[in-house]
Design a protein around this motif. Structure first.
Motif, PDB file in Angstrom:
ATOM      1  N   GLU A 113       0.888  -1.263   0.078  1.00  0.00           N
ATOM      2  CA  GLU A 113       0.119   0.026   0.065  1.00  0.00           C
ATOM      3  C   GLU A 113       0.817   1.160  -0.053  1.00  0.00           C
ATOM      4  N   THR A 114       2.186   1.070   0.370  1.00  0.00           N
ATOM      5  CA  THR A 114       2.936   2.387   0.626  1.00  0.00           C
ATOM      6  C   THR A 114       3.366   2.827  -0.733  1.00  0.00           C
ATOM      7  N   GLU A 115       3.319   1.860  -1.612  1.00  0.00           N
ATOM      8  CA  GLU A 115       3.525   2.152  -3.391  1.00  0.00           C
ATOM      9  C   GLU A 115       2.720   3.233  -3.706  1.00  0.00           C
ATOM     10  N   GLY A 149      11.707   9.403   7.847  1.00  0.00           N
ATOM     11  CA  GLY A 149      11.618   7.907   8.423  1.00  0.00           C
ATOM     12  C   GLY A 149      11.759   6.812   7.304  1.00  0.00           C
ATOM     13  N   THR A 150      12.768   7.060   6.633  1.00  0.00           N
ATOM     14  CA  THR A 150      13.194   6.299   5.401  1.00  0.00           C
ATOM     15  C   THR A 150      13.108   4.700   5.524  1.00  0.00           C
ATOM     16  N   GLY A 151      13.544   4.107   6.662  1.00  0.00           N
ATOM     17  CA  GLY A 151      13.655   2.841   7.098  1.00  0.00           C
ATOM     18  C   GLY A 151      14.600   2.186   5.855  1.00  0.00           C
ATOM     19  N   SER A 152      14.084   1.207   4.940  1.00  0.00           N
ATOM     20  CA  SER A 152      15.016   0.595   4.034  1.00  0.00           C
ATOM     21  C   SER A 152      15.100   1.262   3.009  1.00  0.00           C
ATOM     22  N   GLY A 153      14.518   2.517   2.772  1.00  0.00           N
ATOM     23  CA  GLY A 153      14.670   3.408   1.778  1.00  0.00           C
ATOM     24  C   GLY A 153      13.687   3.318   0.518  1.00  0.00           C
ATOM     25  N   CYS A 154      12.862   2.700   0.991  1.00  0.00           N
ATOM     26  CA  CYS A 154      11.932   2.044  -0.474  1.00  0.00           C
ATOM     27  C   CYS A 154      11.299   3.263  -0.736  1.00  0.00           C
ATOM     28  N   ILE A 155      10.742   4.166  -0.275  1.00  0.00           N
ATOM     29  CA  ILE A 155       9.997   5.195  -0.952  1.00  0.00           C
ATOM     30  C   ILE A 155      10.978   6.102  -1.680  1.00  0.00           C
ATOM     31  N   ALA A 156      12.087   6.900  -0.764  1.00  0.00           N
ATOM     32  CA  ALA A 156      12.970   7.482  -1.386  1.00  0.00           C
ATOM     33  C   ALA A 156      13.749   7.135  -2.655  1.00  0.00           C
ATOM     34  N   VAL A 171      15.541  10.925   5.820  1.00  0.00           N
ATOM     35  CA  VAL A 171      16.104  11.028   6.987  1.00  0.00           C
ATOM     36  C   VAL A 171      15.467   9.835   7.622  1.00  0.00           C
ATOM     37  N   ASP A 172      16.202   9.380   8.738  1.00  0.00           N
ATOM     38  CA  ASP A 172      15.816   8.465   9.844  1.00  0.00           C
ATOM     39  C   ASP A 172      16.432   8.544  11.108  1.00  0.00           C
ATOM     40  N   LEU A 173      15.490   8.322  12.083  1.00  0.00           N
ATOM     41  CA  LEU A 173      16.479   8.420  13.503  1.00  0.00           C
ATOM     42  C   LEU A 173      17.447   7.367  13.807  1.00  0.00           C
ATOM     43  N   GLN A 196      21.085  11.268   9.208  1.00  0.00           N
ATOM     44  CA  GLN A 196      20.085  10.777  10.462  1.00  0.00           C
ATOM     45  C   GLN A 196      19.602  12.057  11.077  1.00  0.00           C
ATOM     46  N   SER A 197      18.483  12.123  11.399  1.00  0.00           N
ATOM     47  CA  SER A 197      17.791  13.224  12.071  1.00  0.00           C
ATOM     48  C   SER A 197      16.458  12.712  12.671  1.00  0.00           C
ATOM     49  N   ASP A 198      16.208  13.593  13.713  1.00  0.00           N
ATOM     50  CA  ASP A 198      14.882  13.105  14.586  1.00  0.00           C
ATOM     51  C   ASP A 198      13.753  14.120  13.740  1.00  0.00           C
ATOM     52  N   TRP A 199      13.088  13.554  12.827  1.00  0.00           N
ATOM     53  CA  TRP A 199      12.411  14.229  11.867  1.00  0.00           C
ATOM     54  C   TRP A 199      12.999  15.515  11.196  1.00  0.00           C
ATOM     55  N   PHE A 200      12.738  16.601  11.463  1.00  0.00           N
ATOM     56  CA  PHE A 200      13.286  17.842  10.568  1.00  0.00           C
ATOM     57  C   PHE A 200      14.543  18.374  11.480  1.00  0.00           C
ATOM     58  N   SER A 213       6.004  11.059   3.866  1.00  0.00           N
ATOM     59  CA  SER A 213       6.394  10.114   5.009  1.00  0.00           C
ATOM     60  C   SER A 213       5.123   9.012   5.143  1.00  0.00           C
ATOM     61  N   ASN A 214       5.885   7.790   5.501  1.00  0.00           N
ATOM     62  CA  ASN A 214       5.161   6.682   6.136  1.00  0.00           C
ATOM     63  C   ASN A 214       5.658   6.564   7.581  1.00  0.00           C
ATOM     64  N   PRO A 215       5.073   7.407   8.537  1.00  0.00           N
ATOM     65  CA  PRO A 215       5.592   7.441   9.760  1.00  0.00           C
ATOM     66  C   PRO A 215       4.971   6.222  10.464  1.00  0.00           C
ATOM     67  N   PRO A 216       5.560   6.115  11.873  1.00  0.00           N
ATOM     68  CA  PRO A 216       4.748   5.125  12.583  1.00  0.00           C
ATOM     69  C   PRO A 216       3.388   5.540  12.951  1.00  0.00           C
ATOM     70  N   TYR A 217       2.410   4.662  12.996  1.00  0.00           N
ATOM     71  CA  TYR A 217       1.180   5.111  13.127  1.00  0.00           C
ATOM     72  C   TYR A 217       0.183   4.312  14.105  1.00  0.00           C
ATOM     73  N   THR A 235       9.807  -1.316  17.136  1.00  0.00           N
ATOM     74  CA  THR A 235       8.721  -0.736  17.561  1.00  0.00           C
ATOM     75  C   THR A 235       8.755   0.824  17.357  1.00  0.00           C
ATOM     76  N   GLN A 236      10.097   1.274  17.119  1.00  0.00           N
ATOM     77  CA  GLN A 236      10.141   2.682  16.722  1.00  0.00           C
ATOM     78  C   GLN A 236       9.623   2.910  15.299  1.00  0.00           C
ATOM     79  N   ALA A 237       9.499   1.786  14.440  1.00  0.00           N
ATOM     80  CA  ALA A 237       8.827   2.161  13.140  1.00  0.00           C
ATOM     81  C   ALA A 237       7.400   1.938  13.296  1.00  0.00           C
TER      82      ALA A 237
HETATM   83  C1  LIG Z   1       6.445   3.078   9.303  1.00  0.00           C
HETATM   84  S1  LIG Z   1       8.353   2.933   9.208  1.00  0.00           S
HETATM   85  C2  LIG Z   1       8.422   3.428   7.505  1.00  0.00           C
HETATM   86  C3  LIG Z   1       9.825   2.822   6.783  1.00  0.00           C
HETATM   87  C4  LIG Z   1       9.938   3.183   5.352  1.00  0.00           C
HETATM   88  N1  LIG Z   1       9.719   4.476   4.924  1.00  0.00           N
HETATM   89  C5  LIG Z   1       8.602   2.325   4.618  1.00  0.00           C
HETATM   90  O1  LIG Z   1       7.545   2.872   4.243  1.00  0.00           O
HETATM   91  O2  LIG Z   1       8.695   0.909   4.566  1.00  0.00           O
HETATM   92  C6  LIG Z   1       8.772   4.335  10.158  1.00  0.00           C
HETATM   93  C7  LIG Z   1      10.327   5.041   9.980  1.00  0.00           C
HETATM   94  O3  LIG Z   1      10.325   6.116  10.643  1.00  0.00           O
HETATM   95  C8  LIG Z   1      11.443   6.090  11.681  1.00  0.00           C
HETATM   96  N2  LIG Z   1      11.093   6.944  12.672  1.00  0.00           N
HETATM   97  C9  LIG Z   1      10.894   6.669  13.811  1.00  0.00           C
HETATM   98  N3  LIG Z   1      10.838   7.715  14.657  1.00  0.00           N
HETATM   99  C10 LIG Z   1      11.612   8.761  14.173  1.00  0.00           C
HETATM  100  C11 LIG Z   1      12.106  10.060  14.176  1.00  0.00           C
HETATM  101  N4  LIG Z   1      11.790  10.601  15.239  1.00  0.00           N
HETATM  102  N5  LIG Z   1      12.665  10.774  13.420  1.00  0.00           N
HETATM  103  C12 LIG Z   1      13.114  10.178  12.145  1.00  0.00           C
HETATM  104  N6  LIG Z   1      12.601   9.109  11.849  1.00  0.00           N
HETATM  105  C13 LIG Z   1      12.004   8.421  12.786  1.00  0.00           C
HETATM  106  C14 LIG Z   1      11.561   4.563  12.093  1.00  0.00           C
HETATM  107  O4  LIG Z   1      12.911   4.460  12.292  1.00  0.00           O
HETATM  108  C15 LIG Z   1      11.178   3.958  10.677  1.00  0.00           C
HETATM  109  O5  LIG Z   1      12.452   3.587  10.002  1.00  0.00           O
END
Ligand SMILES: C[S@@+](CC[C@H](N)C(=O)[O-])C[C@H]1O[C@@H](n2cnc3c(N)ncnc32)[C@H](O)[C@@H]1O
Length: 307
Positions: A113-115, A149-156, A171-173, A196-200, A213-217, A235-237
């Motif tokens: 669905e992220t596609e 929150g790029t994770g594997s980088g799949c979107i970017a 970016v990703d934390l 590496q960044s905490d969001w912005f 973004s596909n953030p944790p939700y 968990t952070q994802a």
């Molecule tokens: C739901 S995953 C999405 C990963 C990827 N973009 C995808 O769609 O498969 C959320 C990503 O946000 C990152 N993340 C969580 N908190 C973050 C923060 N405060 N700043 C930056 N990235 C964060 C996590 O490490 C995780 O890689």
């Protein structure tokens, strides 16, 4: 090729009980004895992985011998799968937008669905056809895109490869996640700036044409976190505050200070968060709001464009 006599695992309830007397294993003897609770398609994928062959190869090489080392490796993977570990982590990859992305337990497993997020960016820069009003709305010759929150980088990485004129930052934390994204960037030969960044936070006052973004939700305490693949993902994802909206609130409220005029924000969110996200986008000053359904007909991505 001769294989050594096979000694089955002594662990109880372990696959393969059926090979107690087996001395020689071939592709077909293994595939004829699918462990209970496992689809044959998964056994084929795991066997193919162990043999370093595509699954179609197995169909035409039933007599091929499987060595004792390969049997032991397969046993380990099968037993981990029967214990619930996601196929993507066992195989080490997952397909996304037609490409193989390396994954590890440090990153979320890319979801189909992220596609939709990639489709929306393509339409927005005129590289694809989605909803009419979004098509080619970006006139900059090299539009800039930020993936939070790029994770594997799949979107970017998919955006960078699908829309070569777009300059992509991600970016990703998590440093471990950024390692995986770097591996994928190199393997797929994509050009993405990884930070590496905490969001912005690490972006200072940089502004972009598009932020995705596909953030944790998922809400903390949601019982889904104890089910299926989610048990093994970081968990952070996945989770974000009591109502699952903490990351979405932060990203939406801060995005206007990192977007250029007419900038687009595209966010994936939970199946039941479309109304809340729409409200958050309006409150943050986004003018044109569009919401997009996934293939299951659920609103999955909400977009806002700045005036
Ligand atoms: C739901 S995953 C999405 C990963 C990827 N973009 C995808 O769609 O498969 C959320 C990503 O946000 C990152 N993340 C969580 N908190 C973050 C923060 N405060 N700043 C930056 N990235 C964060 C996590 O490490 C995780 O890689």
């Amino acid at each position: 090729m001769l294989s050594m006599p096979y000694r089955p695992s002594t662990k109880r309830n372990c696959w393969p009980h059926w090979r107690n007397e087996v001395v020689l294993s071939t592709v077909s003897t293994i595939l004829a004895n699918v462990p209970r609770g496992m689809p044959v398609s998964e056994l084929r994928l795991l066997l193919g992985e162990v043999l370093g062959q595509p699954t179609v190869w197995l169909l035409t090489h039933g007599e091929a011998m499987v060595s004792i080392e390969q049997c032991l490796k397969l046993d380990e993977l099968v037993n981990r799968r029967l214990g619930g570990e996601p196929m993507a982590y066992l195989l080490g990859y997952r397909e996304f937008y037609g490409r193989k992305f390396t994954v590890s337990p440090a990153v979320l497993i890319p979801r189909p669905e992220t596609e939709l997020v990639v489709d929306i960016v393509k339409a927005s820069v005129g590289a694809g056809a989605l909803h009419g009003e979004m098509s080619a709305s970006r006139s900059a010759s090299t539009p800039s895109t930020l993936d939070l929150g790029t994770g594997s980088g799949c979107i970017a990485i998919s955006i960078a490869l699908e829309c070569p004129r777009v300059k992509v930052t991600a970016v990703d934390l998590s440093l471990d996640a950024l390692d995986v994204a770097t591996t994928n960037q190199r393997k797929l030969n994509a050009s993405v700036e990884l930070i590496q960044s905490d969001w912005f936070t690490a972006l200072d006052d940089r502004r972009f044409d598009i932020i995705v973004s596909n953030p944790p939700y998922v809400a903390e305490g949601d019982t889904h976190l104890e089910q299926g693949d989610l048990r093994f993902e970081p968990t952070q994802a996945l989770s974000s505050g009591n109502d699952g909206l903490t990351a979405l609130r932060k990203i939406i409220s801060e995005a206007p200070t990192h977007l250029l005029s007419k900038g687009l924000l595209a966010l994936e969110h939970g199946y039941d968060q479309a109304v809340a996200v729409r409200e958050l986008l309006i409150t943050a000053g986004f003018a044109t709001i569009t919401q997009h359904k996934d293939i299951a007909g659920i609103i999955r991505v909400s977009c806002g464009v700045l005036p």
